[in-house]
Write an enzyme that holds these catalytic residues in place. Structure first.
Site, PDB file in Angstrom:
ATOM      1  N   HIS A 106       0.844  -1.195   0.000  1.00 29.65           N
ATOM      2  CA  HIS A 106       0.000   0.000   0.000  1.00 29.65           C
ATOM      3  C   HIS A 106       0.876   1.239   0.000  1.00 29.65           C
ATOM      4  CE1 HIS A 106       0.787  -1.214   4.159  1.00 29.65           C
ATOM      5  NE2 HIS A 106       0.870   0.080   4.422  1.00 29.65           N
ATOM      6  N   HIS A 108       1.036   5.388   1.151  1.00 29.04           N
ATOM      7  CA  HIS A 108       0.483   6.428   2.016  1.00 29.04           C
ATOM      8  C   HIS A 108       0.495   7.762   1.272  1.00 29.04           C
ATOM      9  CE1 HIS A 108       0.996   4.146   5.914  1.00 29.04           C
ATOM     10  NE2 HIS A 108       1.860   3.485   5.167  1.00 29.04           N
TER      11      HIS A 108
HETATM   12  P1  AMP Z   1       2.371   0.347   7.098  1.00 27.69           P
HETATM   13  O1  AMP Z   1       3.038   0.554   8.406  1.00 27.69           O
HETATM   14  O2  AMP Z   1       3.001   1.065   5.949  1.00 27.69           O
HETATM   15  O3  AMP Z   1       2.167  -1.118   6.841  1.00 27.69           O
HETATM   16  O4  AMP Z   1       0.962   1.051   7.215  1.00 27.69           O
HETATM   17  C1  AMP Z   1      -0.187   0.443   7.646  1.00 27.69           C
HETATM   18  C2  AMP Z   1      -1.154   1.560   7.874  1.00 27.69           C
HETATM   19  O5  AMP Z   1      -2.443   1.000   7.956  1.00 27.69           O
HETATM   20  C3  AMP Z   1      -0.920   2.341   9.171  1.00 27.69           C
HETATM   21  O6  AMP Z   1      -0.731   3.709   8.839  1.00 27.69           O
HETATM   22  C4  AMP Z   1      -2.186   2.109   9.970  1.00 27.69           C
HETATM   23  O7  AMP Z   1      -2.574   3.268  10.643  1.00 27.69           O
HETATM   24  C5  AMP Z   1      -3.186   1.720   8.897  1.00 27.69           C
HETATM   25  N1  AMP Z   1      -4.276   0.834   9.289  1.00 27.69           N
HETATM   26  C6  AMP Z   1      -4.190  -0.293  10.029  1.00 27.69           C
HETATM   27  N2  AMP Z   1      -5.402  -0.887  10.120  1.00 27.69           N
HETATM   28  C7  AMP Z   1      -6.258  -0.115   9.392  1.00 27.69           C
HETATM   29  C8  AMP Z   1      -7.649  -0.197   9.090  1.00 27.69           C
HETATM   30  N3  AMP Z   1      -8.414  -1.188   9.550  1.00 27.69           N
HETATM   31  N4  AMP Z   1      -8.188   0.761   8.316  1.00 27.69           N
HETATM   32  C9  AMP Z   1      -7.430   1.778   7.852  1.00 27.69           C
HETATM   33  N5  AMP Z   1      -6.114   1.906   8.095  1.00 27.69           N
HETATM   34  C10 AMP Z   1      -5.533   0.982   8.854  1.00 27.69           C
END
Ligand code: AMP
Length: 145
Positions: A106, A108
């Protein structure tokens, strides 16, 4: 945990992609689903999730990466139009030591305002009603080719 590993179809973003878990949706098409990060590092923090099951950017096929990057750009343009930030951070973490916590690739998109500190990665949970308002504003500003 190494950058390599087996894709786990039970990860939270896979469940969101399959509609088994809710999200505050910003945009979707055949290639990606974009939704609000519920632990935002700044107001308007959006995640763009390719539908292809890959743990990180290195595992994504070239075609899926190209499709995702075009959508990251268009959604970032919509964030600019909708929220008028002074800058936008776009990040992608591949592997736990790099900061990755959800192992479905994903991107950001984090709007930044001059003088406002970036919140902690995965910090406090946002107000859902506020996320909904931000998502609607951003969605209304999206122009895909
Ligand atoms: P990463 O650390 O790049 O894997 O980012 C994962 C992101 O997903 C983090 O910024 C979390 O805040 C976000 N996140 C985790 N669970 C959810 C969810 N259920 N819905 C939306 N965002 C989420």
């Amino acid at each position: 945990m190494s950058i390599d590993g087996q894709y786990d179809p039970e990860n939270i973003f896979a469940k969101i992609l399959r509609g088994e878990m809710p999200c505050v949706k910003v945009y979707e098409d055949e290639q990606v689903l974009a939704f609000m990060d519920i632990f935002p590092q700044a107001p308007g923090h959006v995640l763009v999730v390719p539908r292809e099951p890959a743990r990180n950017l290195l595992e994504l096929t070239d075609g899926a990466l190209q499709g995702a990057m075009l959508r990251v750009k268009r959604i970032a343009q919509a964030v600019k139009k909708a929220l008028n930030p002074d800058g936008i951070v776009m990040t992608q973490f591949s592997g736990a030591p790099a900061g990755q916590t959800v192992f479905h690739v994903h991107f950001h998109i984090i709007p930044r305002k001059e003088g406002e500190a970036l919140g902690a990665h995965g910090g406090g949970q946002a107000d859902m009603a506020e996320l909904q308002v931000q998502a609607e504003k951003i969605a209304a500003a999206i122009e895909m080719p």
